[in-house]
Design a protein around this motif. Structure first.
Motif, PDB file in Angstrom:
ATOM      1  N   ALA A 238       0.840  -1.211   0.000  1.00 42.51           N
ATOM      2  CA  ALA A 238       0.000   0.000   0.000  1.00 42.51           C
ATOM      3  C   ALA A 238       0.872   1.257   0.000  1.00 42.51           C
ATOM      4  N   TYR A 239       1.948   1.212   0.802  1.00 45.42           N
ATOM      5  CA  TYR A 239       2.881   2.353   0.853  1.00 45.42           C
ATOM      6  C   TYR A 239       3.473   2.614  -0.534  1.00 45.42           C
ATOM      7  N   ARG A 240       3.863   1.507  -1.225  1.00 45.27           N
ATOM      8  CA  ARG A 240       4.479   1.679  -2.559  1.00 45.27           C
ATOM      9  C   ARG A 240       3.497   2.310  -3.546  1.00 45.27           C
ATOM     10  N   MET A 241       2.257   1.851  -3.489  1.00 43.62           N
ATOM     11  CA  MET A 241       1.237   2.418  -4.399  1.00 43.62           C
ATOM     12  C   MET A 241       1.042   3.904  -4.118  1.00 43.62           C
ATOM     13  N   ALA A 242       1.010   4.259  -2.830  1.00 44.15           N
ATOM     14  CA  ALA A 242       0.782   5.662  -2.461  1.00 44.15           C
ATOM     15  C   ALA A 242       1.995   6.519  -2.816  1.00 44.15           C
ATOM     16  N   LYS A 243       3.187   5.942  -2.662  1.00 48.11           N
ATOM     17  CA  LYS A 243       4.425   6.712  -2.860  1.00 48.11           C
ATOM     18  C   LYS A 243       4.604   7.152  -4.316  1.00 48.11           C
ATOM     19  N   ASP A 247       5.412  11.568  -1.747  1.00 44.13           N
ATOM     20  CA  ASP A 247       6.603  11.041  -1.084  1.00 44.13           C
ATOM     21  C   ASP A 247       6.343  10.864   0.416  1.00 44.13           C
ATOM     22  N   CYS A 248       6.779   9.746   0.952  1.00 45.35           N
ATOM     23  CA  CYS A 248       6.554   9.492   2.379  1.00 45.35           C
ATOM     24  C   CYS A 248       7.496   8.397   2.870  1.00 45.35           C
ATOM     25  N   ARG A 249       7.530   8.232   4.178  1.00 46.17           N
ATOM     26  CA  ARG A 249       8.283   7.137   4.795  1.00 46.17           C
ATOM     27  C   ARG A 249       7.312   6.154   5.421  1.00 46.17           C
ATOM     28  N   LEU A 250       7.767   4.897   5.534  1.00 42.20           N
ATOM     29  CA  LEU A 250       6.955   3.881   6.206  1.00 42.20           C
ATOM     30  C   LEU A 250       7.746   3.340   7.390  1.00 42.20           C
ATOM     31  N   ASP A 275      13.116  -4.696   0.400  1.00 38.81           N
ATOM     32  CA  ASP A 275      14.123  -4.676  -0.654  1.00 38.81           C
ATOM     33  C   ASP A 275      15.077  -3.475  -0.546  1.00 38.81           C
ATOM     34  N   GLY A 276      15.491  -3.183   0.644  1.00 34.97           N
ATOM     35  CA  GLY A 276      16.475  -2.120   0.847  1.00 34.97           C
ATOM     36  C   GLY A 276      15.975  -0.706   0.635  1.00 34.97           C
ATOM     37  N   ASP A 277      14.686  -0.506   0.499  1.00 41.37           N
ATOM     38  CA  ASP A 277      14.132   0.851   0.342  1.00 41.37           C
ATOM     39  C   ASP A 277      14.527   1.695   1.561  1.00 41.37           C
ATOM     40  N   PRO A 278      15.298   2.766   1.355  1.00 43.11           N
ATOM     41  CA  PRO A 278      15.753   3.551   2.514  1.00 43.11           C
ATOM     42  C   PRO A 278      14.614   4.279   3.234  1.00 43.11           C
ATOM     43  N   ASP A 279      13.461   4.372   2.595  1.00 44.53           N
ATOM     44  CA  ASP A 279      12.333   5.042   3.250  1.00 44.53           C
ATOM     45  C   ASP A 279      11.429   4.064   4.010  1.00 44.53           C
ATOM     46  N   ILE A 280      11.808   2.792   4.009  1.00 38.02           N
ATOM     47  CA  ILE A 280      11.060   1.830   4.839  1.00 38.02           C
ATOM     48  C   ILE A 280      11.925   1.498   6.057  1.00 38.02           C
ATOM     49  N   HIS A 281      11.342   1.699   7.249  1.00 35.03           N
ATOM     50  CA  HIS A 281      12.080   1.459   8.492  1.00 35.03           C
ATOM     51  C   HIS A 281      11.431   0.301   9.236  1.00 35.03           C
ATOM     52  N   ILE A 282      12.159  -0.795   9.326  1.00 38.79           N
ATOM     53  CA  ILE A 282      11.640  -1.967  10.039  1.00 38.79           C
ATOM     54  C   ILE A 282      12.273  -1.961  11.424  1.00 38.79           C
ATOM     55  N   VAL A 283      11.439  -1.830  12.439  1.00 38.61           N
ATOM     56  CA  VAL A 283      11.951  -1.565  13.787  1.00 38.61           C
ATOM     57  C   VAL A 283      11.417  -2.595  14.789  1.00 38.61           C
ATOM     58  N   ILE A 357      -4.103   6.498   2.157  1.00 36.26           N
ATOM     59  CA  ILE A 357      -2.818   7.138   2.525  1.00 36.26           C
ATOM     60  C   ILE A 357      -2.651   8.398   1.668  1.00 36.26           C
ATOM     61  N   ARG A 358      -2.850   8.230   0.357  1.00 33.27           N
ATOM     62  CA  ARG A 358      -2.722   9.387  -0.560  1.00 33.27           C
ATOM     63  C   ARG A 358      -3.660  10.509  -0.137  1.00 33.27           C
ATOM     64  N   TYR A 359      -4.909  10.107   0.135  1.00 30.97           N
ATOM     65  CA  TYR A 359      -5.932  11.107   0.462  1.00 30.97           C
ATOM     66  C   TYR A 359      -5.572  11.875   1.734  1.00 30.97           C
ATOM     67  N   LEU A 360      -5.214  11.136   2.782  1.00 29.92           N
ATOM     68  CA  LEU A 360      -4.954  11.808   4.062  1.00 29.92           C
ATOM     69  C   LEU A 360      -3.653  12.607   4.044  1.00 29.92           C
ATOM     70  N   LEU A 361      -2.668  12.139   3.267  1.00 32.07           N
ATOM     71  CA  LEU A 361      -1.429  12.919   3.169  1.00 32.07           C
ATOM     72  C   LEU A 361      -1.639  14.186   2.330  1.00 32.07           C
ATOM     73  N   SER A 362      -2.559  14.100   1.379  1.00 28.87           N
ATOM     74  CA  SER A 362      -2.808  15.274   0.522  1.00 28.87           C
ATOM     75  C   SER A 362      -3.771  16.262   1.159  1.00 28.87           C
TER      76      SER A 362
END
Lengths: 419, 221
Positions: A238-243, A247-250, A275-283, A357-362
């Motif tokens: 979902a993040y990828r589709m919205a991005k 632009d955003c981070r997950l 896949d190493g996306d620097p904007d995805i943070h797995i914590v 996600i797109r809607y609320l970020l916009s």
């Protein structure tokens, strides 16, 4: 740490606290006992740890007993728990024997000289066999989603449930056809706990810095353990589709799964998908990370809870309390917390989550309004002071069987306009 | 002049799950006919209190479900426009709702068995009514208490009272009219549109009306 009701006054208001004292007045001296299977860890223990001091603060003598059992007993109860969530399970005679034997052993030392006994979840359910030894009223508090249970296990438990005076469920969806009255008891969050208290922005900045999460773009977050039922892969999709549009981070953060081999597998799957996306943070976080979770929620622009199956999903209320717009799946207790498009957004697919996600970020104006309503709704329904109110009402209901309106006129003034 | 004092009460309710649910409009109709009066009361008047901070399209849970789950907007609009001020009993409210649903099913029979996106769970409630420490003996006093009383008290005296009293008024207006002989003020409070304002806004409107009545003698809260 001692907890007093007065500490909640700045949060819920003087009127709410006054009403709780009013409701408690007639109940002073009542003896209540809560029985469950764990003193620490898990949502039930968390709520009881806070609730019991507050009930005592109101003059209602409330005790807490934790049943004991060996590994074999808790293996059986874990299987019962999973079966109530719908998992395949064959309840073999040996398991029943262990379950009943340990329960009866526990019953020997649980003091039953009470006015009300509240038995939490299936583990101590057999305590009801002590019913003839006391005049107490018996309440079964079910915290689990039993809307689609394994029938064999539910049939076995139902025989015990129907011996109680009252059953309590966390959502209308979880209730069953029973011969005893059932009441709606939402679980609740504590606004003063580490997970929900106000934080200084400096502290939030420090946590994000420590976790190496830059604050240069909108942040969408899902807080949950790494479990397929929480659909972390769907969240990444979902993040990828919205991005593609904004632009955003997950951030995917949650309890570390060191004791759960499947959790490790899921964590690996999530890392592969990222896949190493620097904007995805797995914590992955240790269980003691309440303040960090609090900080991550407060730093987020939008919170996701895209579960495939869910219990009540109190992480939704936690985020709502922080005035965050939540995008949640319409499963388990999430629809009880999210009034669509008012206190949050409900979705049914990856595509739906991406669009929201797109809607609320916009539309930060809409996101802010939803966040404000979300906060108010939690304040009204899902704070610990509301749990306290429900328990007080329950004790009144148990003392006035058959009455639909219970009037208290201590000094017998007439109702203002009664005639 | 010695007037009857106004005793402020507050009400809380415990929600009972009836175990009954409707998946379709015809199931909803069947349950509307046989559910308890307490269930009607809860879904039309009480559950709204829990989201009093927002102005939703519909106050009634029934209209809300028909709109969001069944997508039957015509019916939702008709049920949603029922005004609590037109009813003095649950029986008459129930009859009106049944009539509206039956009329709709007659006009649009195809929607009878179409399942909604989510079921409608019938609930009912048990109310616990307690006196508060607040007692008003005159208008100044009343004004001061309205400014500080809990929102549940406002709901109880303004909305729940209509059905308890079985008349087209509320506790506040009744007292203002019969004890203080403030007919105009009583009417202004009766005229407050309960559907377009949340309970805090309604509190402010009542305060404003009393302030205007009191003029310069109005104490600050």
């Amino acid at each position: 740490m001692s907890i007093h009701l007065a500490s909640y006054e700045p949060i819920v208001g003087k009127q709410t606290i006054e009403e709780l004292y009013l409701l408690a007045e007639e109940l002073k001296g009542k003896r209540i006992k809560m029985v469950n299977s764990t003193a620490a860890g898990g949502g039930v223990a968390e709520i009881l740890n806070r609730l019991i001091p507050l009930l005592n603060d109101l003059g209602i003598s409330t005790q807490w007993t934790v049943i004991k059992g060996g590994e074999d007993f808790f293996e059986v109860t874990k299987k019962i728990h999973n079966a109530l969530h719908g998992e395949q399970f064959s309840f073999r005679p040996k398991m029943k024997e262990i379950f009943l034997e340990v329960s009866r052993e526990n019953l020997r030392y649980i003091g039953l000289e009470q006015d009300v006994l509240i038995i939490h979840d299936p583990q101590p359910i057999v305590c009801i066999e002590g019913r003839d030894r006391t005049d107490a009223k018996w309440v079964w508090r079910c915290h689990i989603d039993i809307s689609n249970p394994n029938e064999e296990v539910w049939d076995f438990l139902k025989g015990y449930v129907e011996q109680y005076d009252i059953a309590l469920f966390s959502s209308p969806r979880f209730s069953k056809n029973l011969t005893i009255p059932q009441f709606l008891f939402f679980p609740s969050i504590d606004p003063l706990s580490d997970k929900n208290c106000e934080l200084e922005s400096k502290f939030i900045d420090q946590v994000l810095e420590r976790l190496r999460i830059p604050r240069d773009k909108p942040m969408i977050t899902q807080i949950s353990r790494f479990d397929r039922l929480k659909d972390p892969i769907g969240v990444i999709k979902a993040y990828r589709m919205a991005k593609r549009y904004i632009d955003c981070r997950l951030v995917l953060a949650g309890g570390e799964a060191s004791d759960d081999p499947e959790g490790e597998v899921v964590l690996d799957e999530v890392r592969t998908e990222a896949d190493g996306d620097p904007d995805i943070h797995i914590v992955p976080l240790p269980p003691t990370s309440s303040l960090e979770i609090n900080a991550l929620q407060r730093a987020s622009t939008v919170i996701l809870q895209k579960s495939i199956r869910e219990g009540f999903g109190l992480t939704v209320s936690e985020a709502m309390w922080k005035r965050k717009p939540v995008i949640g799946s319409a499963v388990g207790g999430i629809p009880a917390q999210i009034i669509p498009d008012l206190t949050g957004v409900l979705v049914h697919s990856v595509e739906g989550a991406a669009y929201q996600i797109r809607y609320l970020l916009s539309r930060p104006d809409v996101a802010q309004k939803i966040g404000e309503y979300a906060y108010e709704y939690v304040k009204e329904k899902f704070l610990i002071t509301q749990s306290l109110r429900r328990y007080l009402l329950l004790f009144h209901v148990l003392s006035h069987p058959g009455e639909r309106i219970i009037y208290f006129d201590k000094d017998a003034p007439p109702l203002p306009m009664d005639r | 002049m010695e007037v009857n004092p106004f005793y402020f009460y507050t009400s809380s309710n415990l929600v009972e799950l009836t175990g009954e649910k409707a998946n379709t409009l015809s199931e909803l109709l069947a349950l509307l006919k046989r559910c308890s009066g307490s269930a009607i009361f809860y879904h039309v008047f009480q559950s709204y209190r829990e989201r009093h901070f927002a102005i939703e399209k519909y106050h009634s849970d029934f209209a809300q479900w028909i709109s969001t789950s069944l997508d039957e907007e015509v019916l939702a609009e008709r049920l949603g426009s029922l005004d609590v001020r037109d009813f003095t009993s649950i029986r008459s409210l129930r009859e009106s709702m049944i009539q509206i649903v039956e009329d709709h099913l007659q006009t649009y029979p195809q929607c009878e068995g179409r399942p909604g996106k989510t079921p409608f769970f019938f609930c009912q409630s048990i109310s616990v009514v307690t006196p508060t420490k607040h007692i008003a003996r005159n208008l100044e006093n009343f004004h001061q208490i309205i400014g500080q009383i809990g929102i549940r008290s406002i709901h109880y005296h303004l909305i729940e009272a209509r059905l308890r009293l079985g008349i087209h008024t509320n506790d506040f207006s009744y007292w203002l009219r019969t004890s203080l002989e403030k007919e105009k003020l009583a009417q202004r409070i009766e005229a407050v549109d309960l559907y377009l304002h949340n309970l805090e806004e309604i509190r402010r409107m009542i305060l404003q009306s009393i302030q205007e009545e009191l003029g310069s003698s109005c104490p600050s809260i």
